[in-house]
Scaffold this motif. Structure first.
Motif, PDB file in Angstrom:
ATOM      1  N   PHE A 377     -12.588 -10.532  14.174  1.00  0.00           N
ATOM      2  CA  PHE A 377     -12.932  -9.021  13.706  1.00  0.00           C
ATOM      3  C   PHE A 377     -14.508  -8.776  13.921  1.00  0.00           C
ATOM      4  O   PHE A 377     -15.345  -9.807  13.946  1.00  0.00           O
ATOM      5  N   SER A 378     -14.729  -7.684  14.205  1.00  0.00           N
ATOM      6  CA  SER A 378     -16.159  -7.044  14.613  1.00  0.00           C
ATOM      7  C   SER A 378     -17.015  -7.154  13.154  1.00  0.00           C
ATOM      8  O   SER A 378     -17.944  -7.224  13.268  1.00  0.00           O
ATOM      9  N   SER A 379     -16.294  -7.142  11.876  1.00  0.00           N
ATOM     10  CA  SER A 379     -17.068  -7.137  10.889  1.00  0.00           C
ATOM     11  C   SER A 379     -16.309  -8.086   9.738  1.00  0.00           C
ATOM     12  O   SER A 379     -14.989  -7.965   9.878  1.00  0.00           O
ATOM     13  N   LEU A 381     -16.231  -7.596   6.661  1.00  0.00           N
ATOM     14  CA  LEU A 381     -15.483  -6.703   5.763  1.00  0.00           C
ATOM     15  C   LEU A 381     -15.698  -5.255   6.183  1.00  0.00           C
ATOM     16  O   LEU A 381     -16.836  -4.525   6.730  1.00  0.00           O
ATOM     17  N   TYR A 382     -14.590  -4.413   6.026  1.00  0.00           N
ATOM     18  CA  TYR A 382     -14.392  -3.166   6.232  1.00  0.00           C
ATOM     19  C   TYR A 382     -14.448  -2.172   5.001  1.00  0.00           C
ATOM     20  O   TYR A 382     -13.434  -2.239   4.582  1.00  0.00           O
ATOM     21  N   MET A 384     -13.933   1.296   3.107  1.00  0.00           N
ATOM     22  CA  MET A 384     -13.604   2.479   3.407  1.00  0.00           C
ATOM     23  C   MET A 384     -13.297   3.490   2.331  1.00  0.00           C
ATOM     24  O   MET A 384     -13.119   2.730   1.244  1.00  0.00           O
ATOM     25  N   GLY A 397      -9.475   4.731   8.481  1.00  0.00           N
ATOM     26  CA  GLY A 397     -10.457   4.068   8.962  1.00  0.00           C
ATOM     27  C   GLY A 397      -9.598   2.926  10.043  1.00  0.00           C
ATOM     28  O   GLY A 397      -8.518   2.935  10.091  1.00  0.00           O
ATOM     29  N   THR A 398     -10.688   2.428  10.841  1.00  0.00           N
ATOM     30  CA  THR A 398     -10.237   1.600  11.919  1.00  0.00           C
ATOM     31  C   THR A 398     -10.834   0.159  11.940  1.00  0.00           C
ATOM     32  O   THR A 398     -11.802   0.341  11.688  1.00  0.00           O
ATOM     33  N   VAL A 399     -10.112  -0.695  12.243  1.00  0.00           N
ATOM     34  CA  VAL A 399     -10.554  -2.293  12.389  1.00  0.00           C
ATOM     35  C   VAL A 399     -10.266  -2.621  13.753  1.00  0.00           C
ATOM     36  O   VAL A 399      -9.350  -2.172  14.389  1.00  0.00           O
ATOM     37  N   THR A 400     -11.277  -3.477  14.213  1.00  0.00           N
ATOM     38  CA  THR A 400     -11.196  -3.956  15.756  1.00  0.00           C
ATOM     39  C   THR A 400     -11.335  -5.432  15.640  1.00  0.00           C
ATOM     40  O   THR A 400     -12.126  -6.044  14.877  1.00  0.00           O
ATOM     41  N   GLY A 466      -9.150 -10.194   8.646  1.00  0.00           N
ATOM     42  CA  GLY A 466     -10.131  -9.185   8.366  1.00  0.00           C
ATOM     43  C   GLY A 466      -9.818  -8.733   7.278  1.00  0.00           C
ATOM     44  O   GLY A 466      -8.809  -8.609   6.535  1.00  0.00           O
ATOM     45  N   VAL A 468     -10.390  -5.430   3.966  1.00  0.00           N
ATOM     46  CA  VAL A 468     -10.561  -4.069   4.051  1.00  0.00           C
ATOM     47  C   VAL A 468     -10.561  -3.712   2.463  1.00  0.00           C
ATOM     48  O   VAL A 468      -9.758  -3.887   1.829  1.00  0.00           O
TER      49      VAL A 468
END
Length: 701
Positions: A377-379, A381-382, A384, A397-400, A466, A468
């Protein structure tokens, strides 16, 4: 002609006797001068003894008694009137004397090593009167030594050590042999040493027995141990002397005379990129012919392109160099590393530095192997946010995530439903867009921590995770509620305007600047002159009232179940102290207001059901709703036990849908029945009359 041992001993004895007799023949036995002695009541007389020099050769093996010597007194005229007597050590048992002639003989074999001399006493007596004609005299018979004992090494066999590469003449050890023969007579006890085995490496000093090195540069690595045989021979080493031997084991001790050397000039190792940090990549070892502290090594990376990725340490037990990872490997970033490793002795001996450097180097090539890695994952922790008023299907939101491998396989997304049990959220499998799937309630759960899974299309077993954190934003969707149920009493003589109760309210919502409540009386009480209200516009409601006491009914409220109080008597006395009551109100009332506490580690799964009238719902539904509500409370309670704990509930259902037939429930607390007659029943009923009578005296006071 060779002689046996017995013949040799006999021959030596004869030689000894010959020497004795030849000595006496050359020197006539001394005659003692007449000596005076005193005797009480008698005049002084003369004493004179004549005897041979008494020596006896040891180890005499002849059949006849061995002649020792002769005693004689000047008083003896040879007519047999004098008798000689012998006493002292060995008298009669070893030595005998001819009482007529004074001749002394030895009757047994004598050993000088057992006893070197004997002290005896002699006396001359008048044969007729048996009285001494001379005073008693003491003399010594000395046992003359022959070489009948070989040298012996009492402390052997010996062990010793000497450093390798020692110079010639370095002392190793001293050996000592002892000879039991007489060291003061002849050469029987004079020993010399020689080396029978161990040449040309070692030598021994003949007189001292000190063993020394005889060759230079003796190398422990070539041969580390030698067995020596040392001989000690008496008679100063001459022919006919006796000898003894001992062994000496000499060990060459190690010195640091060998530098470490790598067996190969280069090494190559393949490691997967997934190898964890601190894992061992390789073990290498430089060979050192020395041992112990002289073979202890230090390793270091002196050059290469992996100085920050790898490190090397020495294993103190095996003296190996252990290469480990300090940072994660990434095949996509770098596929190989080259390291130059040096090994050196911890301690060098200055005497051997001229032999060359006591260190060596080698080259290590590390090949990084590609490993199919899970999506990343790009992060980590996301965070939101979403309003609790948002509609179902709105985007949060969006996760990548992407495949870190060179193949860059497409990724599909899903939500780990163990972290979203009630399925509040959905995620688009291709885009990673997260949307709401149910209406949200901040007061039920203010934060949802969910885990999003990303898996490769080509290899679904490769799954990345990931995290969130969805924070629910508050809206004003809850009406204020009184903090508690209030019941106020006031004396009948209270003054108008007197504060009789402070009332506060609470709101489940959380405005950032705090709550502002406005209080007012209900419309049905605005015309009641007994009440006045003051709204502080802060948090408190003030009421002044004068009102009648509410009459308490003698019977149960119609909403209460007669089974709520079960009284059990265990014995025949005790009264109220022996009763036990079980309150079922809380169990039956499913709509009771509870203090909701948010539990951050789980997401609730079960929603509240809409509540029709309990009496119109079958018992099985009531049971299910009851259990679901308790489960809901456990999910949001931070102090609740873990998922796998067992919780029990004692709910017995709502009972029959028919109303109670008890006559106790037929009259409510608001009945117009008059209980004033209770005051006529006497003092015991005065309290009941005060509580349920209708008289004006029953106002609160």
């Amino acid at each position: 002609m060779k002689l046996g041992k017995a013949e040799l001993c006999h021959f030596l004895q004869l030689v000894g006797l010959f020497l004795c007799f030849s000595g006496t023949s050359q020197a006539e036995p001394p005659r003692s001068r007449s000596k005076l002695y005193f005797q009480s009541g008698r005049s002084r007389t003369k004493r004179s003894w004549v005897w041979n020099q008494f020596f006896v050769l040891e180890e005499y093996m002849g059949s006849d008694p061995l002649y020792v010597g002769k005693l004689h007194s000047d008083v003896d005229k040879g007519d047999g009137s004098i008798k000689y007597i012998l006493s002292g050590e060995g008298a009669s048992s070893i030595f005998i004397i001819d009482e007529n002639t004074g001749d002394i003989h030895a009757t047994k074999r004598l050993d000088r090593e057992e006893q070197a001399y004997y002290t005896l006493r002699a006396q001359a007596l008048d044969r007729l009167t048996n009285k001494p004609v001379e005073p008693e005299s003491e003399f010594v018979i000395k046992i003359q030594d022959i070489n009948d004992n070989e040298p012996k090494f009492l402390d052997g066999p010996y062990t010793a050590g000497v450093p390798e590469m020692s110079p010639v003449g370095t002392s190793v050890v001293q050996v000592t042999a002892t000879d039991a023969d007489d060291p003061t007579y002849g050469n029987s006890a004079r020993v010399v040493y020689s080396i029978l085995q161990g040449q040309p490496y070692f030598s021994v000093e003949p007189k001292t027995g000190v063993i020394k090195t005889a060759l230079p540069n003796m190398d422990r690595e070539a041969k580390d141990q030698y067995l020596l045989v040392i001989q000690a021979k008496d008679m100063v080493g001459q022919n006919g002397g006796l000898s003894g031997t001992t062994s000496v084991t000499v060990t060459l001790t190690d010195v640091n005379d060998n530098p470490p050397r790598f067996p190969r000039r280069s090494y190559q190792y393949n490691v997967p990129e997934s190898l964890p940090v601190a894992s061992v990549v390789a073990r290498i070892k430089a060979i050192d012919a020395d041992i112990g502290v002289n073979a202890e090594m230090e390793y270091k990376i002196v050059d290469g392109d992996g100085l920050e990725i790898f490190k090397i340490t020495a294993d103190k037990e095996t003296q190996e160099g252990i290469i480990t990872i300090q940072k994660e490997l990434d095949f996509e970033a770098k596929t190989s590393y080259t390291l130059r490793i040096e090994a050196a002795n911890r301690e060098a001996d200055p005497r051997f530095l001229s032999l060359g450097p006591f260190s060596d180097t080698t080259t290590i090539k590390i090949i990084v192997e590609d490993v199919d890695e899970p999506p990343v994952f790009s992060s980590p922790l996301y965070p939101m946010e979403v309003s609790e008023a948002t509609q179902v299907g709105n985007i949060i939101g969006t996760v990548t995530a992407h495949d870190p491998d060179s193949s860059n396989s497409p990724v599909r997304y899903s939500i780990d439903r163990n972290t979203d049990l009630e399925r509040f959220f959905n995620i688009d499998a291709n885009s990673g867009v997260i949307t709401t799937a149910k209406l949200l309630d901040r007061e039920t759960n203010a934060v949802h921590n969910i885990t999003v899974l990303a898996m490769e299309n080509q290899n679904p077993s490769q799954v990345g995770r990931g995290y969130v954190a969805i924070t629910i934003l508050d809206i004003n969707d809850n009406a204020p509620e009184f903090a508690m149920d209030y019941e106020t009493t006031v004396c009948e003589n209270a003054q108008p305007g007197q504060v009789i109760q402070k009332i506060s309210a609470v709101d489940k919502d959380e405005p950032s600047d705090g709550h502002h409540f406005y209080f007012s009386l209900t419309t049905d009480t605005t015309n009641n002159q007994n009440f006045s209200l003051k709204d502080n516009k802060v948090l408190i409601l003030l009421i002044v009232t004068m009102r009648r006491r509410k009459k308490e009914s003698l019977i149960f409220d119609e909403e209460r179940d007669i089974r709520e109080n079960i009284v059990r008597y265990d014995d025949e006395g005790g009264g109220e102290e022996d009763t036990e009551a079980f309150d079922m109100t809380a169990l039956r009332n499913l709509n009771v207001i509870r203090d909701s506490k948010t539990r951050r580690d789980v997401t609730p799964e079960i929603q509240f059901l809409s509540r029709p009238t309990l009496k119109s719902i079958p018992d099985n539904v009531i049971f299910r709703e009851f259990i679901w509500e308790r489960l809901k409370e456990a999910d949001v309670d931070p102090g609740a036990p873990p998922y796998d704990s067992l919780q029990t509930y004692a709910f017995e259902g709502n009972g029959s849908i028919a109303e109670s037939l008890s006559s106790l429930d037929s009259i409510s607390s608001n009945s117009d029945q008059n209980y004033d007659y209770l005051s006529d029943w006497g003092p015991r009923f005065k309290r009941l009359a005060d509580m349920y009578g209708n008289g004006q005296e029953n106002l609160y006071s």
